[in-house]
Design an enzyme around this catalytic site. Sequence first.
Site, PDB file in Angstrom:
ATOM      1  N   ASP A 151       0.831  -1.197   0.000  1.00  0.00           N
ATOM      2  CA  ASP A 151       0.000   0.000   0.000  1.00  0.00           C
ATOM      3  C   ASP A 151       0.865   1.246   0.000  1.00  0.00           C
ATOM      4  O   ASP A 151       2.043   1.186   0.290  1.00  0.00           O
ATOM      5  CB  ASP A 151      -0.820   0.041   1.295  1.00  0.00           C
ATOM      6  CG  ASP A 151      -1.931  -0.976   1.272  1.00  0.00           C
ATOM      7  OD1 ASP A 151      -2.223  -1.499   0.201  1.00  0.00           O
ATOM      8  OD2 ASP A 151      -2.486  -1.229   2.361  1.00  0.00           O
ATOM      9  N   LYS A 172      -1.347   3.517  -5.367  1.00  0.00           N
ATOM     10  CA  LYS A 172      -1.361   4.742  -6.157  1.00  0.00           C
ATOM     11  C   LYS A 172      -2.767   5.291  -6.240  1.00  0.00           C
ATOM     12  O   LYS A 172      -3.717   4.559  -6.456  1.00  0.00           O
ATOM     13  CB  LYS A 172      -0.856   4.451  -7.568  1.00  0.00           C
ATOM     14  CG  LYS A 172       0.593   4.102  -7.599  1.00  0.00           C
ATOM     15  CD  LYS A 172       1.277   4.782  -8.780  1.00  0.00           C
ATOM     16  CE  LYS A 172       2.754   4.478  -8.786  1.00  0.00           C
ATOM     17  NZ  LYS A 172       3.012   3.075  -9.174  1.00  0.00           N
ATOM     18  N   MET A 232      -8.859   7.360   9.338  1.00  0.00           N
ATOM     19  CA  MET A 232      -9.284   8.140   8.177  1.00  0.00           C
ATOM     20  C   MET A 232     -10.260   9.211   8.613  1.00  0.00           C
ATOM     21  O   MET A 232     -11.242   9.488   7.930  1.00  0.00           O
ATOM     22  CB  MET A 232      -9.931   7.227   7.129  1.00  0.00           C
ATOM     23  CG  MET A 232      -8.958   6.182   6.589  1.00  0.00           C
ATOM     24  SD  MET A 232      -9.715   4.989   5.499  1.00  0.00           S
ATOM     25  CE  MET A 232     -10.205   3.704   6.644  1.00  0.00           C
TER      26      MET A 232
HETATM   27  N1  SAH Z   1      -4.438  -1.118   8.610  1.00  0.00           N
HETATM   28  C1  SAH Z   1      -4.082   0.197   9.058  1.00  0.00           C
HETATM   29  C2  SAH Z   1      -5.183   1.208   8.810  1.00  0.00           C
HETATM   30  C3  SAH Z   1      -5.528   1.422   7.386  1.00  0.00           C
HETATM   31  S1  SAH Z   1      -6.686   2.687   7.172  1.00  0.00           S
HETATM   32  C4  SAH Z   1      -3.687   0.145  10.527  1.00  0.00           C
HETATM   33  O1  SAH Z   1      -3.880  -0.868  11.164  1.00  0.00           O
HETATM   34  O2  SAH Z   1      -3.153   1.129  11.030  1.00  0.00           O
HETATM   35  C5  SAH Z   1      -5.654   4.077   6.913  1.00  0.00           C
HETATM   36  C6  SAH Z   1      -5.728   5.026   8.076  1.00  0.00           C
HETATM   37  O3  SAH Z   1      -4.926   4.557   9.138  1.00  0.00           O
HETATM   38  C7  SAH Z   1      -5.191   6.413   7.803  1.00  0.00           C
HETATM   39  O4  SAH Z   1      -6.157   7.225   7.165  1.00  0.00           O
HETATM   40  C8  SAH Z   1      -4.901   6.913   9.191  1.00  0.00           C
HETATM   41  O5  SAH Z   1      -6.084   7.310   9.840  1.00  0.00           O
HETATM   42  C9  SAH Z   1      -4.439   5.631   9.870  1.00  0.00           C
HETATM   43  N2  SAH Z   1      -2.960   5.527   9.904  1.00  0.00           N
HETATM   44  C10 SAH Z   1      -2.186   4.632   9.297  1.00  0.00           C
HETATM   45  N3  SAH Z   1      -0.888   4.824   9.600  1.00  0.00           N
HETATM   46  C11 SAH Z   1      -0.835   5.877  10.416  1.00  0.00           C
HETATM   47  C12 SAH Z   1       0.206   6.577  11.084  1.00  0.00           C
HETATM   48  N4  SAH Z   1       1.479   6.232  10.957  1.00  0.00           N
HETATM   49  N5  SAH Z   1      -0.138   7.629  11.869  1.00  0.00           N
HETATM   50  C13 SAH Z   1      -1.415   7.988  12.025  1.00  0.00           C
HETATM   51  N6  SAH Z   1      -2.436   7.374  11.419  1.00  0.00           N
HETATM   52  C14 SAH Z   1      -2.150   6.328  10.618  1.00  0.00           C
END
Ligand code: SAH
Length: 462
Positions: free
Chosen positions: A246, A268, A381
């Site tokens: 991703d 992308k 998100m």
């Molecule tokens: N599977 C991922 C989430 C995917 S959805 C997980 O477990 O974290 C994508 C969302 O995750 C982003 O819009 C944001 O809200 C959050 N996110 C992912 N990485 C992040 C990070 N390093 N810092 C803050 N939010 C993050």
Amino acid sequence: MKHFPIYMAVADRRIALSGGGDAALAKLRLLLKTEARIEVYARDAAPEIHAWAAEGRLTHFARALTAGDVRNTVLVYAADEDPAQDARVATLANNAGVPVNVVDNLTDSAFITPAIVDRDPVTIAIGTEGAAPVLARALKADLEERLSPRLGLLARAGRRFRAAAEALPFGRARRDFWSDYYLGKGPQLAEERDAEAALTDLLRHHIKAEDKPGHVAFVGAGPGDPELLTLKARKALDTADVVIHDRLVSPEILELARREATLLDVGKQGFGPSTAQDHINDLIVEHAAQGAQVVRLKGGDATVFGRLDEEIDAVTEAGISWHIVPGITAASASVAAIGQSLTKRGRNASVRFLTGHDMQGFADHDWRELATPGQVAAIYMGKKAARFIQGRLIMHGAHPETPVTLVENASRPNQRVVSSTLKTLPADLADAALDGPALALLGLTPRVASASFLDTLTQELA
Ligand code: SAH
């Protein structure tokens, strides 16, 4: 390109050189690296030439080159450092149709000799068409330093093993074997004589791997800091043939993938969301069906807002085996960043992971409960949904001063924490202009700022 670089077959063929001074010596030092039969024509020859002749490395004729000498040679060098002599030799060569090099005379030369980095059978020729000899020398020095002196030994051992390697099917399998040897095992060998055993071992390993059917590992890459990868995730990346990742996965983590692995970025922007998912499912299945060990690498934990089930369904339907490697989700990294815990005795015994996306479908009773004091939720998100969340929660009786902390780029060097409340959330978000992934933590405030604020809140609510 006025000169076309080629490699000429010279083993056991004759190369004639006219001259016995410094220019002749410089060329001879290169020519003696070849398996050609070198003939030197010079009345006055430098002592080195006599010595080489005595060692049988070349034949020395103490006379001028004649037309007959040029016949059946593959190359002629005019190295007398005397324009009249050089011109005479060049004419003899031209008449016999043999390519001639006149030392330091680009115009009258049919070919020029490049600077050579020699790791026989690996050789690198550097030419500048006479434009920049200093640059050629600098490039040569640079490459000499960078290339292991044992590169040649490796290649020679590899050459002897080519027939044996045909036990692997032509194409990816054989390419992977050779990459493993030249970029992995080979450079670690102490001695050339170890090479054959190492190659045999490696081949056995690759033949066994060939029989291994394709497999998909759904791997959580964590929030971005490579040190937050699990050991299992590292191992999966180490052995992957294909990594489908991703946009959220950081470059430092992708660096850890096996050097020969194919990296496919499916994060992308630009695909419509549903097309993208079908396309991703197809890609995963397509590679695994060809026998690849596929790592489907997702930011955070693969099981949190990762559309994992759709991918598992596609893989299962194709009859391909799979497993999940859990990762650290953004909520965990975000609370760590603000020094809080997701649950706390006496405050909240449960925590919700929400996504800003399908908030509309949220039941009213959930909103009501979320609006009560002490609730904690990690909103993924949530940047876009801020105003909506704020409206719903306040409508359902949440205190406008309820803390909301935004953590952007949790665990990464550019991590940012924005401390806000339900009341000021949209304005604070606009001010902060976050452009990385961000998580909203409802009901939590950074620990340093928390004490006095929470006291006030509890008093107000009491
Ligand atoms: N599977 C991922 C989430 C995917 S959805 C997980 O477990 O974290 C994508 C969302 O995750 C982003 O819009 C944001 O809200 C959050 N996110 C992912 N990485 C992040 C990070 N390093 N810092 C803050 N939010 C993050």
